[in-house]
Write a protein that holds these residues in place. Structure first.
Motif, PDB file in Angstrom:
ATOM      1  N   VAL A 102      20.975  -9.413 -11.826  1.00 34.69           N
ATOM      2  CA  VAL A 102      21.198  -7.973 -11.873  1.00 34.69           C
ATOM      3  C   VAL A 102      19.862  -7.257 -11.756  1.00 34.69           C
ATOM      4  O   VAL A 102      18.813  -7.812 -12.069  1.00 34.69           O
ATOM      5  CB  VAL A 102      21.902  -7.512 -13.175  1.00 34.69           C
ATOM      6  CG1 VAL A 102      23.278  -8.097 -13.294  1.00 34.69           C
ATOM      7  CG2 VAL A 102      21.076  -7.837 -14.395  1.00 34.69           C
ATOM      8  N   CYS A 103      19.924  -6.012 -11.257  1.00 35.90           N
ATOM      9  CA  CYS A 103      18.743  -5.162 -11.183  1.00 35.90           C
ATOM     10  C   CYS A 103      19.190  -3.769 -11.618  1.00 35.90           C
ATOM     11  O   CYS A 103      20.382  -3.549 -11.824  1.00 35.90           O
ATOM     12  CB  CYS A 103      18.186  -5.164  -9.761  1.00 35.90           C
ATOM     13  SG  CYS A 103      19.247  -4.310  -8.592  1.00 35.90           S
ATOM     14  N   CYS A 129      21.956  -3.945  -2.975  1.00 38.04           N
ATOM     15  CA  CYS A 129      20.647  -4.163  -3.597  1.00 38.04           C
ATOM     16  C   CYS A 129      20.190  -5.550  -3.163  1.00 38.04           C
ATOM     17  O   CYS A 129      20.894  -6.251  -2.467  1.00 38.04           O
ATOM     18  CB  CYS A 129      20.715  -4.054  -5.116  1.00 38.04           C
ATOM     19  SG  CYS A 129      21.729  -5.323  -5.893  1.00 38.04           S
ATOM     20  N   LYS A 158      23.285  -9.157  -2.545  1.00 39.42           N
ATOM     21  CA  LYS A 158      24.407  -8.263  -2.786  1.00 39.42           C
ATOM     22  C   LYS A 158      24.481  -7.182  -1.706  1.00 39.42           C
ATOM     23  O   LYS A 158      23.577  -7.051  -0.893  1.00 39.42           O
ATOM     24  CB  LYS A 158      24.273  -7.646  -4.178  1.00 39.42           C
ATOM     25  CG  LYS A 158      24.423  -8.673  -5.307  1.00 39.42           C
ATOM     26  CD  LYS A 158      24.398  -8.031  -6.686  1.00 39.42           C
ATOM     27  CE  LYS A 158      24.672  -9.072  -7.770  1.00 39.42           C
ATOM     28  NZ  LYS A 158      24.709  -8.433  -9.119  1.00 39.42           N
ATOM     29  N   CYS A 195      19.523  -8.200  -5.078  1.00 41.20           N
ATOM     30  CA  CYS A 195      19.824  -9.315  -5.980  1.00 41.20           C
ATOM     31  C   CYS A 195      20.545 -10.420  -5.212  1.00 41.20           C
ATOM     32  O   CYS A 195      21.326 -10.138  -4.318  1.00 41.20           O
ATOM     33  CB  CYS A 195      20.770  -8.866  -7.090  1.00 41.20           C
ATOM     34  SG  CYS A 195      20.030  -7.720  -8.227  1.00 41.20           S
ATOM     35  N   CYS A 234      22.354  -2.545  -9.494  1.00 42.78           N
ATOM     36  CA  CYS A 234      23.715  -3.066  -9.641  1.00 42.78           C
ATOM     37  C   CYS A 234      24.165  -3.084 -11.093  1.00 42.78           C
ATOM     38  O   CYS A 234      25.280  -3.497 -11.367  1.00 42.78           O
ATOM     39  CB  CYS A 234      23.877  -4.419  -8.951  1.00 42.78           C
ATOM     40  SG  CYS A 234      22.810  -5.701  -9.543  1.00 42.78           S
TER      41      CYS A 234
HETATM   42 ZN   LIG Z   1      21.014  -5.754  -7.998  1.00 42.78          ZN
END
Ligand SMILES: [Zn+2]
Lengths: 475, 396
Positions: free
Chosen positions: A38-39, A23, A20, A25, A42
């Motif tokens: 997702v993290c 980030c 992304k 991901c 995000c």
């Molecule tokens: Zn993320």
């Protein structure tokens, strides 16, 4: 009265980065389930800070180069605030004050000729998530896989005069971006807003403008433009309604556009520079390095291939897909001829992929493996039949060419003594065929050939076998 | 009267403010909105402390998102001593319960707290301590700093938490600074007249006394005029509210934190959760912040404030051409009594007059003996050396 359409486009294109934009991901392409990719960053948790994905910046510079833009060597990110559950931080990081590319142009060709479309700017931004409405339980669920996926938005000048030009432009962007690996441009990865107004032909003032938002299929864009133009002309000619400047959405099932709620469009986004992201300085050296990575344009490749003896039709098919060009060029670099590789790609590889229910644009084969198969076939080390077997195994299981050949005893039998002994054995076992041949039925030789080949497990060199059979029979 | 929102280790010697994330421990930020929010990771500063062998005593109470004077707007109540407001962290350090605390200096609260409790606090140069893991309020300015009883202890801890962090895009390379203490003798300091004049008599006396102590260790002290301080104050309050408004917009009741029970649609979910979850100072700052960023006001307010930020930095750089540090009051008065919430809002924004310069410019600032010293970027060691030189005379 005759009317003229005036349109401008805003096209969102998803960039083909591994991760992304702010980030680490993976892109949503890697997601199987909602909220797989997702993290804390995000999905909008506090404490996380964005860090810019350099590759996204490079792809945006590539896109700008392809569309003849000026690259802003000082470019910044800004925050755009609005509340919606698909936007976890309640702001989107975009470029409002200093977009990465400005002032470009692209030529589009339709039946009525070639025209130049101006590009106002290209800016980078992050995508939002997706809301899933469950009418049954009257709830909404949110999927953040798509949040922070990198996008570029290409804003054109109001230079389009027909729906055909719009479609030609979108197709051109798609092929340019796919070929340069800037975007996969798959279904949904390219979304488009059309600003449209109508004016009497020859007039130089602009009519009332409506904006049709968020369309992704080319055919529905064409239909939406057709509908909207007709609606505007009706309003002007027959006073069916009073046109107002507004944002509309196109309903492809009903074939009509509808105004969106005013609330969705009258927002004040309160843009301001994002203090968490330092300005990006793109110096000449970096630009040069990025430009080096741009592929030779498809048109240039096409000429090259035709000059190298590939038919125009095949050259067109090959240059439509970057992966085919890469494989072909790679194999040619290793010594194969253009024509040979083109044949193997478009006949053999395409056939194997078809049997696997996939298409040639998904072909993934190391040029070194393909060139080895072609070389060994050409030199007679393996037969054409064996070559195809190896190719299938390479495409399906990515096997090693040489070990596959030896493990499956696919080496061509050129040993005349060995072949001669097999020929003798087959002749001895088939007196009827021999008799037929001697009685003038030359076709009987086919049965003997088949027998020998079976004994040699398909690895006999056909010419040698044929020659030896005739020799034996005439003894 | 709550010092700790969460206690972590009774043996711990360092407290962490509740807007700095400690994995698995709630990070309430003094707000009902985040009462139940438990982070999934440690702030970089916390990781560095733990890796260096420090034990965390717990999460100290702060005013909502650290915007206020000294913690009086915390949802969990304020701390007072002898009728005066104190901050939880500074008070624990002053009493000797802990050796040190790390605090996020968003708008000067830990500086005021150190002055009121008579301890030292260093707000380091912006970009030297990672902001990864701070519940963001004002990204362009906030920095984690260290509160301790003396400059030597501050130095010990700042050396642990500072350093480059690739997770923070504004983090600066660590080779541009060190925290070596040197003798203050021969250094030159100036007092900003306009800020001095705005302080109460007993604060003026602290500043004058400190100037004398500096002179006694061989430092020259002059007075200079910086009429820009009032514009800088106004600009800082604009930037503060604008960024704050944007940063807390993520607290909307959708993903985590407080959600109202009373809603019928998404708009009501937002409005009611935020109305019930936020305290007065947050709401007031959000309103002010969304105003200065709005279409009609951006150029007159936010953009102008950004320009004044540059003017402020240039002005300070000019001073640092002739001086090692600048001496100013850090508060208008020596003590604060608890305020009614509306007054607290105004008072906090008024008091930013004294703390605005380091906040808006990112310059390092140190509070010691109730006064504030400001130095050039990366010259945190100058501040520590000045404070230490004066402290050394008292030990003897
Ligand atoms: Zn993320």
């Amino acid at each position: 009265m005759k009317y003229e359409l005036v349109m401008g486009l805003e096209v969102h294109v998803e960039l083909a980065t591994e991760s992304k934009i702010f980030c680490s991901c993976g892109g949503h392409a890697a997601a199987n389930e909602p909220n797989d990719c997702v993290c804390p960053a995000c999905c909008g948790m506090p404490g996380m800070l964005p860090v810019t994905n350099k590759h996204a910046v490079e792809l945006a510079v590539m896109a700008g180069t392809l569309l003849n833009c000026k690259i802003n060597q000082y470019t910044t990110f800004d925050k755009k605030s609005y509340y919606y559950p698909d936007l976890p931080g309640a702001y989107q990081i975009t470029q409002w004050f200093n977009p990465i590319c400005v002032e470009g142009s692209v030529e589009v060709t339709t039946k009525s000729g070639t025209r130049t479309i101006g590009i106002k700017q290209i800016h980078m931004e992050e995508d939002a998530g997706k809301l899933v409405h469950d009418d049954w339980t009257a709830t909404s669920l949110v999927d953040y896989n798509r949040t922070s996926v990198p996008l570029i938005e290409i804003v054109s000048k109001p230079d389009f005069r027909s729906g055909e030009e719009v479609i030609a432009y979108l197709e051109k962007l798609k092929s340019l971006f796919r070929f340069a690996k800037i975007s996969e441009c798959e279904e949904g990865a390219m979304r488009c807003d059309v600003n449209i107004s109508v004016r009497p032909e020859g007039s130089d003032t602009l009519g009332v403008r409506s904006e049709i938002k968020n369309m992704s299929s080319l055919s529905s864009i064409a239909r939406a433009i057709e509908y909207e133009a007709a609606r505007h002309i009706d309003a002007l000619e027959r006073n069916t309604e009073v046109l107002v400047q507004e944002t509309r959405r196109y309903d492809d099932v009903k074939g009509r556009t509808f105004p969106m709620r005013n609330k969705e469009t009258a927002a004040d986004y309160r843009y301001f520079p994002d203090p968490n992201l330092m300005p990006i300085i793109i110096d000449d050296e970096w630009i040069a390095k990025i430009r080096e990575e741009l592929p030779v344009p498809a048109e240039v490749k096409y000429e090259q291939y035709v000059n190298a003896g590939i038919s125009e039709k095949d050259a067109a098919t090959l240059t439509a897909e970057r992966n085919l060009c890469d494989i072909l060029d790679g194999a040619v670099e290793l010594g194969c001829s253009h024509k040979d590789v083109a044949g193997w790609l478009l006949t053999d590889c395409a056939g194997i992929l078809r049997r696997n229910n996939t298409t040639i644009d998904k072909l993934d084969i190391a040029p070194a493996k393909l060139s080895k198969i072609i070389d060994m076939t050409n030199s007679g080390d393996i037969t054409r039949v064996a070559g195809k077997k190896v190719l299938t195994a390479v495409i399906e299981k990515d096997v090693d060419v040489e070990s596959f050949i030896s493990e499956n005893n696919l080496t061509a039998q050129n040993n005349t003594d060995l072949i001669a002994s097999v020929v003798q054995k087959v002749i001895d076992a088939n007196p009827a065929a021999v008799a037929d041949y001697k009685n003038g039925k030359t076709k009987a030789i086919q049965a003997l050939m088949g027998g020998v080949m079976r004994e040699l497990r398909g690895n006999g060199d056909a010419a040698t076998v044929n020659e030896l059979i005739i020799k034996k029979l005439s003894e | 009267m709550k010092y700790y929102i969460s206690e972590i280790s009774a043996k711990g010697s360092v407290a962490v403010d509740d807007n700095i994330l400690v994995k698995g421990t709630p990070a309430s930020c003094g707000s009902r909105m985040l009462e139940s929010f438990v982070p999934l990771f440690n702030a970089e500063a916390v990781d560095r402390l733990i890796n260096a062998g420090y034990e965390i005593s717990g999460k100290t109470n702060i005013g909502e998102f650290s915007l206020d004077l000294l913690g009086e707007t915390s949802y969990f109540g304020e701390c007072t001593e002898n009728g005066n407001l104190v901050s939880a962290a500074a008070s624990l350090v002053a009493k000797g319960d802990i050796d040190a605390a790390v605090n996020t200096d968003v708008s000067g609260y830990p500086r005021r707290a150190a002055a009121v409790s008579g301890i030292d606090f260093l707000k380091p140069t912006y970009g030297t301590v990672s902001r990864y893991g701070i519940v963001a309020a004002v990204c362009s300015a906030e920095q984690i700093g260290v509160s301790a009883k003396n400059a030597k202890k501050v130095k010990e801890l700042i050396s642990v938490i500072a350093g480059h962090d690739s997770k923070d895009g504004t983090s600066l390379p660590a080779d541009s600074y060190s925290y070596e203490l040197t003798s203050a003798s021969g250094m030159k300091v100036c007092i900003i007249k306009e800020l001095f004049d705005k302080a109460s008599d007993d604060v003026k006396k602290s500043v004058s006394d400190y100037a004398d102590k500096l002179r006694s260790v061989g430092v020259t002290v002059d007075e200079v005029s910086v009429p820009e301080v009032f514009a800088i104050h106004a600009a800082w309050n604009i930037l503060l509210c604008a960024e704050f408004c944007n940063n807390v917009s993520r607290f909307d009741g959708v993903k985590y934190g407080y959600r109202s029970e009373n809603y019928k649609n998404i708009d009501e979910l937002y409005v009611n959760s935020r109305t019930e979850g936020f305290g007065f100072i947050t709401k007031a700052s959000v309103l002010y912040g969304s105003d200065v960023l709005s279409k009609g006001r951006y150029n007159d307010c936010y953009d102008k404030a950004l320009r004044i930020r540059r003017v402020a930095l240039n002005k300070m750089k000019e001073l640092f051409a002739s001086y090692n540090a600048v001496l100013t009051p850090v508060c208008s008065q020596k003590n604060y009594q608890p305020y009614e919430i509306c007054d607290a809002f105004e008072k906090a924004y008024d008091e930013n007059l004294f703390t605005a310069i380091p906040s808006i410019t990112g310059l390092p600032a140190m509070v010691t003996k109730g006064v504030q010293l400001i130095a050039d970027s990366f010259c945190d060691a100058t501040l520590l050396s000045l404070a230490d030189s004066v402290e050394e005379t008292e030990v003897m």
